[in-house]
Design a protein around this motif. Structure first.
Motif, mmCIF file in Angstrom:
data_model
loop_
_atom_site.group_PDB
_atom_site.id
_atom_site.type_symbol
_atom_site.label_atom_id
_atom_site.label_comp_id
_atom_site.label_asym_id
_atom_site.label_seq_id
_atom_site.Cartn_x
_atom_site.Cartn_y
_atom_site.Cartn_z
ATOM 1 N N ALA A 20 0.833 -1.207 0.000
ATOM 2 C CA ALA A 20 0.000 0.000 0.000
ATOM 3 C C ALA A 20 0.868 1.257 0.000
ATOM 4 C CB ALA A 20 -0.936 0.000 1.200
ATOM 5 N N ARG A 21 1.923 1.258 0.782
ATOM 6 C CA ARG A 21 2.794 2.436 0.837
ATOM 7 C C ARG A 21 3.516 2.641 -0.496
ATOM 8 N NH1 ARG A 21 2.411 4.972 5.562
ATOM 9 N NH2 ARG A 21 1.692 3.755 7.346
ATOM 10 N N GLN A 22 3.852 1.535 -1.152
ATOM 11 C CA GLN A 22 4.444 1.634 -2.492
ATOM 12 C C GLN A 22 3.433 2.256 -3.457
ATOM 13 O OE1 GLN A 22 7.606 0.618 -3.536
ATOM 14 N NE2 GLN A 22 7.176 1.369 -5.579
ATOM 15 N N ALA A 23 2.205 1.782 -3.418
ATOM 16 C CA ALA A 23 1.160 2.310 -4.309
ATOM 17 C C ALA A 23 0.877 3.780 -4.014
ATOM 18 C CB ALA A 23 -0.113 1.477 -4.162
ATOM 19 N N ALA A 24 0.875 4.156 -2.744
ATOM 20 C CA ALA A 24 0.565 5.537 -2.342
ATOM 21 C C ALA A 24 1.587 6.525 -2.870
ATOM 22 C CB ALA A 24 0.468 5.630 -0.827
ATOM 23 N N GLN A 25 2.765 6.071 -3.208
ATOM 24 C CA GLN A 25 3.762 6.977 -3.781
ATOM 25 C C GLN A 25 3.297 7.543 -5.122
ATOM 26 O OE1 GLN A 25 7.597 5.038 -3.872
ATOM 27 N NE2 GLN A 25 7.599 4.715 -1.657
ATOM 28 N N GLY A 26 2.315 6.881 -5.744
ATOM 29 C CA GLY A 26 1.782 7.359 -7.015
ATOM 30 C C GLY A 26 0.692 8.401 -6.872
ATOM 31 N N ILE A 27 0.311 8.725 -5.649
ATOM 32 C CA ILE A 27 -0.705 9.752 -5.422
ATOM 33 C C ILE A 27 -0.019 11.119 -5.484
ATOM 34 C CG2 ILE A 27 -2.335 10.706 -3.737
ATOM 35 C CD1 ILE A 27 -2.699 7.831 -2.683
ATOM 36 N N PRO A 28 -0.544 12.043 -6.265
ATOM 37 C CA PRO A 28 0.089 13.369 -6.350
ATOM 38 C C PRO A 28 0.237 14.024 -4.974
ATOM 39 C CG PRO A 28 -1.563 13.116 -8.062
ATOM 40 C CD PRO A 28 -1.697 11.927 -7.157
ATOM 41 N N ASP A 29 1.313 14.758 -4.808
ATOM 42 C CA ASP A 29 1.644 15.380 -3.517
ATOM 43 C C ASP A 29 0.576 16.327 -2.998
ATOM 44 O OD1 ASP A 29 4.029 14.012 -3.379
ATOM 45 O OD2 ASP A 29 5.217 15.657 -4.223
ATOM 46 N N GLN A 30 -0.163 16.973 -3.887
ATOM 47 C CA GLN A 30 -1.148 17.945 -3.424
ATOM 48 C C GLN A 30 -2.398 17.272 -2.854
ATOM 49 O OE1 GLN A 30 -0.315 17.460 -6.599
ATOM 50 N NE2 GLN A 30 -2.070 17.640 -7.958
ATOM 51 N N MET A 31 -2.508 15.968 -2.968
ATOM 52 C CA MET A 31 -3.672 15.255 -2.432
ATOM 53 C C MET A 31 -3.364 14.752 -1.028
ATOM 54 S SD MET A 31 -5.173 13.271 -5.667
ATOM 55 C CE MET A 31 -5.333 14.098 -7.233
ATOM 56 N N ASP A 32 -4.368 14.840 -0.167
ATOM 57 C CA ASP A 32 -4.204 14.412 1.217
ATOM 58 C C ASP A 32 -4.323 12.903 1.345
ATOM 59 O OD1 ASP A 32 -3.929 17.027 2.144
ATOM 60 O OD2 ASP A 32 -6.095 17.258 2.424
ATOM 61 N N THR A 33 -3.562 12.364 2.280
ATOM 62 C CA THR A 33 -3.691 10.951 2.641
ATOM 63 C C THR A 33 -3.750 10.839 4.164
ATOM 64 O OG1 THR A 33 -1.296 10.595 2.663
ATOM 65 C CG2 THR A 33 -2.448 10.059 0.611
ATOM 66 N N THR A 34 -4.581 9.938 4.620
ATOM 67 C CA THR A 34 -4.678 9.619 6.041
ATOM 68 C C THR A 34 -4.522 8.114 6.166
ATOM 69 O OG1 THR A 34 -6.196 11.449 6.450
ATOM 70 C CG2 THR A 34 -6.179 9.686 8.083
ATOM 71 N N TRP A 35 -3.685 7.701 7.110
ATOM 72 C CA TRP A 35 -3.443 6.279 7.347
ATOM 73 C C TRP A 35 -3.939 5.942 8.748
ATOM 74 C CZ3 TRP A 35 -0.785 3.038 3.823
ATOM 75 C CH2 TRP A 35 -0.312 3.692 2.679
ATOM 76 N N LEU A 36 -4.897 5.027 8.835
ATOM 77 C CA LEU A 36 -5.405 4.573 10.130
ATOM 78 C C LEU A 36 -5.265 3.064 10.225
ATOM 79 C CD1 LEU A 36 -8.716 6.624 10.558
ATOM 80 C CD2 LEU A 36 -6.450 7.125 11.493
ATOM 81 N N ARG A 37 -4.628 2.633 11.285
ATOM 82 C CA ARG A 37 -4.505 1.200 11.572
ATOM 83 C C ARG A 37 -5.723 0.827 12.417
ATOM 84 N NH1 ARG A 37 -0.435 -1.642 10.842
ATOM 85 N NH2 ARG A 37 0.941 0.152 10.675
ATOM 86 N N LEU A 38 -6.616 0.026 11.847
ATOM 87 C CA LEU A 38 -7.858 -0.314 12.534
ATOM 88 C C LEU A 38 -7.613 -0.939 13.906
ATOM 89 C CD1 LEU A 38 -9.973 -1.596 9.523
ATOM 90 C CD2 LEU A 38 -10.210 0.570 10.755
ATOM 91 N N ARG A 39 -6.517 -1.614 14.073
ATOM 92 C CA ARG A 39 -6.178 -2.228 15.370
ATOM 93 C C ARG A 39 -6.028 -1.160 16.457
ATOM 94 N NH1 ARG A 39 -4.182 -7.548 16.244
ATOM 95 N NH2 ARG A 39 -5.966 -7.861 14.907
#
Length: 180
Positions: free
Chosen positions: A21-40
């Motif tokens: 997932a972190r590898q894939a997220a590198q393809g998201i443009p920098d101006q877009m927000d990302t939030t990572w939540l570990r459900l645990r």
């Protein structure tokens, strides 16, 4: 502007699915927000079905409220889930069960809010792609309930730590995953 919410459902920090997932997220443009939540980190109580008793659920509190707010704020929801026994991990199942309650909270607008979101799945499996199908299809069906677009799934192999990024085909697919 797009806002990607990554819901990590793995029982292991930094495991194959999260790495993918972190590898894939590198393809998201920098101006877009990302939030990572570990459900645990946001444990939910087992779901109680009140549809045939009160039929109405109270406003969510605690971890359920945190997850609801993050869900409603996102334009894109990414399920980051390893295949566990041909199904979704427990933490993801409890999150999905909460959808039943959130649908019935007065004035929440959950159904309408979900309709406009885009959904993605990033998964790893120690088995064959066919063995991952039940879990992937389960997620697709949950999303289709709202008529929301399911944008795609990225599936890697995850037998041993680090396996998901050892496959050049999967690694290449990860780099292009969010370019839709």
């Amino acid at each position: 502007m797009r806002h990607y919410l990554f819901l990590i459902a793995s029982a292991r920090h930094g495991g194959n699915t999260e790495q993918l997932a972190r590898q894939a997220a590198q393809g998201i443009p920098d101006q877009m927000d990302t939030t990572w939540l570990r459900l645990r980190d946001y444990p939910l109580q087992p779901f109680e079905d009140w549809r045939h008793t009160t039929g109405v659920y109270p406003q969510p509190e605690g971890h359920a409220r945190t997850l609801l707010d993050a869900t409603m704020a996102a334009s894109d929801i990414v399920f980051v889930a390893p295949v566990y026994w041909y199904s979704v991990p427990t933490d993801l199942k409890r999150y999905l069960d909460e959808w039943s309650a959130w649908l019935r909270v007065p004035d929440l607008g959950f159904r309408q809010g979900m309709h406009s979101k885009r959904f993605w799945t990033i998964a790893t499996s120690a088995g064959t792609p066919e063995q991952a199908r039940p879990m992937l299809e389960s997620i697709r069906l949950c999303v289709s309930y709202f008529g929301a677009p399911f944008m795609g799934e990225l599936l890697g192999n995850g037998s041993k730590p680090g396996d998901s990024l050892n496959d050049p085909v999967v690694r290449d697919a990860a780099q292009r995953f969010f370019h839709q």
